[in-house]
Design a protein around this motif. Sequence first.
Motif, PDB file in Angstrom:
ATOM      1  N   GLY A   1     100.461 108.563  60.905  1.00 51.36           N
ATOM      2  CA  GLY A   1     101.792 109.105  60.647  1.00 51.36           C
ATOM      3  C   GLY A   1     102.379 109.784  61.873  1.00 51.36           C
ATOM      4  N   ALA A   2     101.545 110.591  62.560  1.00 53.79           N
ATOM      5  CA  ALA A   2     102.023 111.272  63.761  1.00 53.79           C
ATOM      6  C   ALA A   2     102.388 110.271  64.843  1.00 53.79           C
ATOM      7  N   PHE A   3     101.554 109.269  65.023  1.00 56.17           N
ATOM      8  CA  PHE A   3     101.762 108.247  66.049  1.00 56.17           C
ATOM      9  C   PHE A   3     103.070 107.507  65.820  1.00 56.17           C
ATOM     10  N   LEU A   4     103.296 107.077  64.586  1.00 60.81           N
ATOM     11  CA  LEU A   4     104.501 106.301  64.274  1.00 60.81           C
ATOM     12  C   LEU A   4     105.767 107.140  64.438  1.00 60.81           C
ATOM     13  N   MET A   5     105.727 108.371  63.996  1.00 60.11           N
ATOM     14  CA  MET A   5     106.930 109.200  64.070  1.00 60.11           C
ATOM     15  C   MET A   5     107.201 109.688  65.494  1.00 60.11           C
ATOM     16  N   LEU A   6     106.160 109.920  66.281  1.00 57.66           N
ATOM     17  CA  LEU A   6     106.385 110.271  67.684  1.00 57.66           C
ATOM     18  C   LEU A   6     107.011 109.094  68.434  1.00 57.66           C
ATOM     19  N   LEU A   7     106.545 107.898  68.147  1.00 56.22           N
ATOM     20  CA  LEU A   7     107.149 106.705  68.738  1.00 56.22           C
ATOM     21  C   LEU A   7     108.595 106.561  68.294  1.00 56.22           C
ATOM     22  N   ARG A   8     108.833 106.801  67.016  1.00 51.26           N
ATOM     23  CA  ARG A   8     110.189 106.682  66.466  1.00 51.26           C
ATOM     24  C   ARG A   8     111.129 107.666  67.145  1.00 51.26           C
TER      25      ARG A   8
ATOM     26  N   MET B   1     102.242  99.763  57.270  1.00 48.96           N
ATOM     27  CA  MET B   1     103.018 100.716  58.060  1.00 48.96           C
ATOM     28  C   MET B   1     104.506 100.623  57.738  1.00 48.96           C
ATOM     29  N   ILE B   2     105.008  99.430  57.500  1.00 49.37           N
ATOM     30  CA  ILE B   2     106.399  99.282  57.071  1.00 49.37           C
ATOM     31  C   ILE B   2     106.620  99.994  55.743  1.00 49.37           C
ATOM     32  N   ASP B   3     105.642  99.878  54.846  1.00 48.07           N
ATOM     33  CA  ASP B   3     105.773 100.483  53.518  1.00 48.07           C
ATOM     34  C   ASP B   3     105.708 102.007  53.551  1.00 48.07           C
TER      35      ASP B   3
ATOM     36  N   LEU C   1     107.320 108.549  54.887  1.00 47.01           N
ATOM     37  CA  LEU C   1     107.662 109.304  56.089  1.00 47.01           C
ATOM     38  C   LEU C   1     109.147 109.655  56.161  1.00 47.01           C
ATOM     39  N   GLY C   2     109.960 108.899  55.454  1.00 50.60           N
ATOM     40  CA  GLY C   2     111.391 109.189  55.435  1.00 50.60           C
ATOM     41  C   GLY C   2     112.183 108.519  56.539  1.00 50.60           C
ATOM     42  N   LEU C   3     111.500 107.812  57.429  1.00 47.31           N
ATOM     43  CA  LEU C   3     112.161 107.144  58.540  1.00 47.31           C
ATOM     44  C   LEU C   3     111.565 105.766  58.758  1.00 47.31           C
ATOM     45  N   ARG C   4     112.373 104.884  59.284  1.00 43.75           N
ATOM     46  CA  ARG C   4     111.883 103.578  59.727  1.00 43.75           C
ATOM     47  C   ARG C   4     110.901 103.784  60.869  1.00 43.75           C
ATOM     48  N   SER C   5     109.786 103.071  60.841  1.00 45.28           N
ATOM     49  CA  SER C   5     108.810 103.174  61.930  1.00 45.28           C
ATOM     50  C   SER C   5     109.062 102.065  62.951  1.00 45.28           C
ATOM     51  N   PRO C   6     108.450 102.142  64.134  1.00 46.82           N
ATOM     52  CA  PRO C   6     108.636 101.093  65.144  1.00 46.82           C
ATOM     53  C   PRO C   6     108.108  99.721  64.718  1.00 46.82           C
ATOM     54  N   ILE C   7     107.376  99.670  63.616  1.00 45.41           N
ATOM     55  CA  ILE C   7     106.836  98.389  63.160  1.00 45.41           C
ATOM     56  C   ILE C   7     107.958  97.445  62.743  1.00 45.41           C
ATOM     57  N   HIS C   8     109.066  97.992  62.276  1.00 49.01           N
ATOM     58  CA  HIS C   8     110.215  97.146  61.948  1.00 49.01           C
ATOM     59  C   HIS C   8     110.698  96.394  63.194  1.00 49.01           C
ATOM     60  N   SER C   9     110.652  97.062  64.330  1.00 43.38           N
ATOM     61  CA  SER C   9     111.034  96.415  65.591  1.00 43.38           C
ATOM     62  C   SER C   9     109.952  95.451  66.058  1.00 43.38           C
ATOM     63  N   LEU C  10     108.713  95.898  65.984  1.00 44.57           N
ATOM     64  CA  LEU C  10     107.594  95.086  66.464  1.00 44.57           C
ATOM     65  C   LEU C  10     107.513  93.737  65.753  1.00 44.57           C
ATOM     66  N   ALA C  11     107.718  93.747  64.446  1.00 42.61           N
ATOM     67  CA  ALA C  11     107.573  92.512  63.666  1.00 42.61           C
ATOM     68  C   ALA C  11     108.503  91.408  64.154  1.00 42.61           C
TER      69      ALA C  11
END
Length: 333
Positions: free
Chosen positions: A57-64, A179-181, A186-196
């Motif tokens: 969670g921390a990793f995804l949101m820091l990237l976001r 991670m998308i789910d 988390l309340g925010l889109r993660s970078p996985i939406h971009s990565l996919a």
Amino acid sequence: MNTPSALVTETPVEHPFAPFVRILGKGKRGARNMTREEARQAMGMVLDEQVEDTQLGAFLMLLRHKEESAEELAGFTEAVRERLNAPALHVDIDWPTYAGKKRHLPWYLLAAKCLSQNGVRVLMHGGGAHTAGRLYSEQLLDLLGITLCRNWQAVGEALDRSNLAFMPLVDWAPQLQRMIDLRNTLGLRSPIHSLARILNPLGARCGLQSIFHPGYQAVHRDASSLLGDHAIVVKGDGGEVEINPDTISHLYGTTGGQPWDEEWPALSDRRHVKPATLEPAHLVAVWKGEVQDSYPQLALISTMALALKGLGLTRTEAFEKAEQFWANRDTSI
């Protein structure tokens, strides 16, 4: 009386993933982008499920918050591709569909269907219905006669039979789907939406990508360049690979590691009025020629032209071919 907890007298061993969180989160002065190799290693640990949920969670949101770099996206993609175990299937167009539509119907589905009738082999993939109020590809496959494939063998069979296959992300990269789910947690889109959108799992001749947020298009193009992929990135309608005929479209391309740009003019002098509601039956009616509708016809023909541009045609050639394909389509579903 409660017994006091034991005192910690030895320094615990740091988790192997902690350095990657620290790279991203070490304050305004200490934080930095990951290198491509660091990103590859970090995503590899995530995919191999060697990461705690709190770390993920921390990793995804820091990237976001930071916004992912081209090097990070390239490294993430390499980690995913190393673990795919996908077969060698010939694909012309990789077509990611992860955003969903809310202003207009997904006319790109008819564009892909029409291309497939003319020998263009298309792999579509998506991440399911993850945001309320949007219409997703997965909800319309049966209606439009597009084959849903749950494994690579089925993809190969569908491509050989009809040149068009749809495979959900959950079936070939379940960790990414998880991670998308997390979006609603988390309340925010993660970078996985971009990565996919970058992954191009079968190494298609051209990967089409739609990135809605300004500034991200060039980052995605640069990531694909680093990977040596042939790709075209656009700001598609609603975040999907679909040209909006009412606006100028900028194509961010990369071929053989070299970037290129091309601007396509709007096809309509006036903006079309968006429909009050999205009625999937209208997709079928337009496909069968039961109704004539300016916006969808312009949208799907220009979207077909985008794909044909990716296969080596000039803009003029691509539009001519797209119009021929649409005029001569088999209108059965």
